[in-house]
Design an enzyme around this catalytic site. Structure first.
Site, PDB file in Angstrom:
ATOM      1  N   GLU A 181       0.605 -11.266  23.094  1.00 44.48           N
ATOM      2  CA  GLU A 181      -0.403 -11.376  22.023  1.00 44.48           C
ATOM      3  C   GLU A 181      -1.740 -11.902  22.528  1.00 44.48           C
ATOM      4  O   GLU A 181      -2.421 -12.647  21.831  1.00 44.48           O
ATOM      5  CB  GLU A 181       0.100 -12.309  20.915  1.00 44.48           C
ATOM      6  N   GLU A 251       7.796  -7.511  17.430  1.00 46.72           N
ATOM      7  CA  GLU A 251       8.263  -8.680  16.652  1.00 46.72           C
ATOM      8  C   GLU A 251       8.196  -8.410  15.165  1.00 46.72           C
ATOM      9  O   GLU A 251       7.114  -8.378  14.584  1.00 46.72           O
ATOM     10  CB  GLU A 251       7.416  -9.925  16.973  1.00 46.72           C
TER      11      GLU A 251
HETATM   12  C1  GAL Z   1       4.413 -14.725  17.639  1.00 44.27           C
HETATM   13  C2  GAL Z   1       4.722 -15.029  19.093  1.00 44.27           C
HETATM   14  C3  GAL Z   1       6.185 -15.437  19.256  1.00 44.27           C
HETATM   15  C4  GAL Z   1       6.537 -16.498  18.251  1.00 44.27           C
HETATM   16  C5  GAL Z   1       6.219 -15.999  16.854  1.00 44.27           C
HETATM   17  C6  GAL Z   1       6.509 -17.001  15.769  1.00 44.27           C
HETATM   18  O1  GAL Z   1       3.055 -14.699  17.409  1.00 44.27           O
HETATM   19  O2  GAL Z   1       4.478 -13.894  19.876  1.00 44.27           O
HETATM   20  O3  GAL Z   1       6.400 -15.893  20.551  1.00 44.27           O
HETATM   21  O4  GAL Z   1       5.800 -17.632  18.551  1.00 44.27           O
HETATM   22  O5  GAL Z   1       4.864 -15.722  16.760  1.00 44.27           O
HETATM   23  O6  GAL Z   1       7.831 -17.347  15.758  1.00 44.27           O
END
Ligand code: GAL
Length: 837
Positions: A181, A251
């Site tokens: 990110e 994600e």
């Molecule tokens: C995303 C990040 C993950 C984790 C998630 C929240 O932005 O890439 O590593 O932190 O948020 O759980």
């Protein structure tokens, strides 16, 4: 003949080991292409150090059973490279073992190497020592950072290559990630160095020649051939930076993490399913649940700061490794439906048809008879009847129906067919070990060791003013003592009138206990959104010399943010108010420092080091006593259910079993004045704060102790309590699915399968009672169903007949199975609550 024999042998071994050898992986604008085949991938994040090797096979299997194709994990650099060039790949950090287990399960692996990972993991996964290598700035065009990042990346890649784990070598790894990110969220902090860094990172990754594609999440300018991907609660509208790259969702958050003192986030199963179905409806190709099993931040691995020891995440598999119903079950059914559309989705381009103002169909029809359709209603309030290919379909608000044959609805994201479960933590008192029972000891024997409030042994250094906490401890411990003393004159007014001077402290974070003359005066702490805090408390001072000892604590190093590694912690101001001279400022006084605690330094939580202090034995351990180490030898709890240590009666501290680090405990309560939901409306866009529960309750009461950490007898539980608690009330609680529920509506239009109530108890248990059953119009939720005005009085006996004594059972929700002709004109449902034992 010989060839055929070899072929049979090959098949035999393939079946025997059921391994997943992926072969060549490439991609085009539609999807990944594995061994020449376009594929849709459903992936599940399980972070290997957030559980233990003993749990890995079960977790991976549960994911597979849940209809998942791939397991995804970050690689946790600071768990592997403990000091420059000194590596750890043992136990929870045995990455090769984890990837091989994924392979043996016949699944793919997505390896997000990072090595910056965020992940609510301390320091975002980057080793703390790297911050102290001169000239290093994390995540920008900084030579030492790039040098160590490349060195670690290469090490991991070579390790995977050596073990033949990349798909290009016949292994399971089909995708790898570099950075995390960076572009969208962090580049803006780093000026010109940012672009140079991200382009360098991409090039460096590609030059590793792993033979499978690389991804960068939220990196719009990811250079070819690196694929830019999406992280969010919804990614259906995401468009990669080239039409030649597939749409990948690295994600999808099926819940959220929790911080000490804050409420508990939940994301409804209906909304997660909606987001996934929309993604595939709109041409998505790889979707990863972050997290599918969140697990535990054992020891001091959590970041934030303030992220809880539990990283349950409201994920489809809970922290303890049990499937979370109905989430796990609902997603399993979704995955099945998506898989049935895969062929059509990959064969043809969609035609989008409007079915109403917020309703549409995406039809994948190549004209050869292979056809799949997704009908969606993105209105967040109104259910709609839509007509598609001359057939009328009911679409609940905020839902997607999946029609794998363009005709029959196999799945609707808002209709939860899966059972729900009643989960209980069943307490079991700590039991003295068999050996001590043989010696006639029926009660627990506790060993106590008290820490000094302030400097122990030789002080580390003395300084006028304050040092930064993190720069001093370098995360070797959470604790740093700031100590000083003041002389109070006999003629101070407060000594005569019984009033108390007030101690005023300001700190950058994260938490503090203040002691004067060895007595605890009070505590203060920041929180997940603001680590800094103020302390203001009356204190007891005596005439003469007073020792002031302030125990500053970190609660997990920051894990993300621009220049996050520079965020400090510790005291910035200390004053005492209410003296004859008014307020005195001690901030620039002479402060003497001690890093960590004596017990920690001597590592007395380790079984082979226990004897390094003189423990005092007692059957009645002190209660509400700060700075106390407790040691007790216990037997494991009976049975084989997962175990949580119930710390509700303790204050705050650290706990270990047999030298294994369970982690930080702190049953701090959330405010009861905040808003919490009774029931979460799944309709409409989800955001982290949408469905919070736990107001006025301890943030984390139970602390997961993996079963594999127990020995058959003689287990050593060591607790360091900072501020005071009652250890005699600690119990091991066993996590049990004690009951199952299901509420399913009949659907006279459904042909096959008919709506069905399915109940399945955990392994080795069966349905022992039917607590509630009503065919009619029952209402309520699992645990509190009630009958409506329409009710078939035989409901319970019908259900009992089919289900009692069985591990699983199924009842079609049709009038034929119940009272035919019951309440004409009323649409009926069957609600069942059953107990398993
Ligand atoms: C995303 C990040 C993950 C984790 C998630 C929240 O932005 O890439 O590593 O932190 O948020 O759980």
């Amino acid at each position: 003949m010989k060839l055929f024999f070899h072929f049979l042998l090959f098949c035999f071994f393939t079946l025997l080991f059921n391994t997943c050898s992926a072969g060549n992986v490439t991609y085009d604008g539609r999807s990944l292409i594995i061994d020449g085949q376009h594929k849709l991938i459903i992936s599940a994040a399980i972070h290997y150090p957030r559980s233990v090797p003993g749990m890995w096979p079960g977790l991976i299997q549960k994911a597979k059973e849940g209809g998942v194709d791939a397991i995804e994990s970050y690689v946790f650099w600071n768990g592997h490279e403990l000091s420059p060039g000194k590596y750890n790949f043992e136990g929870r950090y045995d990455l090769v073992k984890f990837v091989k287990l994924v392979q043996q399960a016949g699944m793919y692996m997505i390896l997000r190497i990072g090595p910056f990972v965020a992940a609510e993991w301390h320091y975002g996964g980057v080793p703390v020592w790297l911050h102290y290598v001169p000239g290093t700035v994390f995540r920008t065009d900084s030579e030492p950072f790039k040098y160590h990042m490349q060195k670690f990346m290469t090490l991991i890649v070579n390790l995977m290559k050596k073990e033949k784990l990349f798909a290009s070598q016949g292994g399971p790894i089909i995708l790898a990630q570099v950075e995390n990110e960076y572009g969208t969220y962090y580049e803006k902090f780093y000026g010109e160095g940012a672009k140079r860094y991200s382009q360098w990172a991409a090039k460096m990754a590609v030059s590793q020649n792993i033979g499978v594609p690389w991804v960068m999440c939220w990196q719009e300018d990811a250079p070819d051939p690196v694929i830019d991907t999406c992280n969010s609660f919804y990614c259906d509208q995401f468009i990669p930076n080239s039409p030649k790259k597939p749409k990948i969702w690295t994600e999808n958050w099926p819940g959220w993490f929790k911080t000490f003192g804050a409420r508990d986030p939940h994301r409804p199963a209906e909304d997660i399913a909606f987001s996934v179905a929309r993604f595939f409806q709109k041409g998505g190709s790889v979707q990863n649940y972050y997290m599918y099993h969140g697990g535990t931040n054992f020891g001091r691995t959590s970041g934030g700061p303030f992220v809880t020891t539990s990283y349950d995440y409201d994920a489809p598999i809970d922290e303890y490794g049990l499937p979370r119903f109905p989430k796990w079950g609902h997603l399993k059914e979704l995955h099945r439906a998506i898989k049935l559309t895969e062929h059509a989705l990959l064969k043809s381009k969609p035609t989008t048809l409007s079915l109403g103002p917020s309703q549409e169909a995406d039809v994948y029809d190549d004209g050869s008879g292979v056809c799949a359709a997704f009908l969606s209603n993105v209105d967040n309030k109104t259910d709609m009847n839509v007509v598609f290919r001359n057939v009328s379909y009911h679409l609940p608000a905020w839902s997607v129906s999946i029609l794998p044959d363009c005709k029959n609805v196999l799945f609707n994201t808002a209709k939860v067919g899966s059972q729900a479960s009643v989960v209980k933590m069943v307490p079991e008192k700590l039991q003295p070990s068999v050996a001590s029972q043989c010696k006639g000891l029926k009660t627990l024997k506790w060993d106590i060791f008290e820490e000094n409030a302030g400097i122990w042994g030789v002080a580390d250094f003395t300084r006028n003013g304050f040092v930064d906490h993190i720069n001093t401890t370098k995360h070797a411990t959470d604790y740093l003592w700031y100590t000083t003393s003041i002389i109070v004159g006999e003629n101070e007014e407060f000594l005569k009138n019984g009033s108390h001077p007030v101690l005023l402290i300001e700190s950058k974070g994260h938490a503090l206990h203040a002691f004067v003359n060895q007595e605890l005066q009070g505590s203060a702490f920041g929180n997940g959104s603001n680590a800094s805090f103020k302390f203001e408390n009356p204190i007891s001072l005596k005439a003469g010399k007073n020792e002031i000892a302030l125990l500053s604590m970190t609660m997990g190093l920051p894990s993300a943010g621009g220049f996050y590694e520079w965020a400090g912690a510790g005291l910035t101001s200390v004053k005492i108010q209410g003296l004859n001279n008014g307020t005195i400022d001690l901030s620039m006084s002479s402060w003497t420092y001690k890093i960590g605690l004596k017990g920690e330094h001597l590592r007395i939580h380790k079984p082979d080091r226990l004897n390094r202090v003189n423990w005092v034995s007692t059957s009645e351990p002190p209660k509400n006593q700060p700075l106390t180490w407790y040691k007790v030898v216990v037997d494991p709890p009976s049975g084989d259910e997962p175990v949580g240590l119930d710390m509700i009666h303790m204050g705050k501290g650290l706990v270990w079993l047999n030298g294994e680090e369970i982690g930080r405990y702190w049953p701090v309560k959330t405010s009861k004045h905040q808003e919490c939901v009774q029931e979460c409306d799944y309709r409409g866009k989800f955001f982290q704060e949408k469905c919070l529960t736990g107001c006025g309750e301890p943030t984390q009461r139970w602390y997961h102790v993996p079963r594999s950490w127990f020995k058959p007898s003689g287990n050593i539980l060591v607790i360091f309590e900072e501020k005071g608690g009652d250890p005699t009330k600690i119990t091991f609680s066993k996590r049990k699915i004690s009951g199952l529920c299901s509420l399913i509506a009949e659907d006279p239009m459904a042909y096959k399968p008919k709506p069905t109530v399915h109940l399945k108890c955990p392994k080795n248990t069966s349905i022992s009672n039917v607590k509630f059953a009503s065919f009619g119009n029952p209402t309520g939720r699992c645990g509190s169903y009630s009958k409506g005005h329409c009710h078939d009085p035989n409901s319970t006996s019908v259900v009992k007949k089919v289900c009692l004594g069985k591990n699983e059972c199924a009842i079609e929700v049709t009038e034929e199975n119940f009272d035919k002709g019951l309440c004409p004109g009323t649409s009926k449902k069957l609600a069942v609550e059953a107990a398993c034992s």
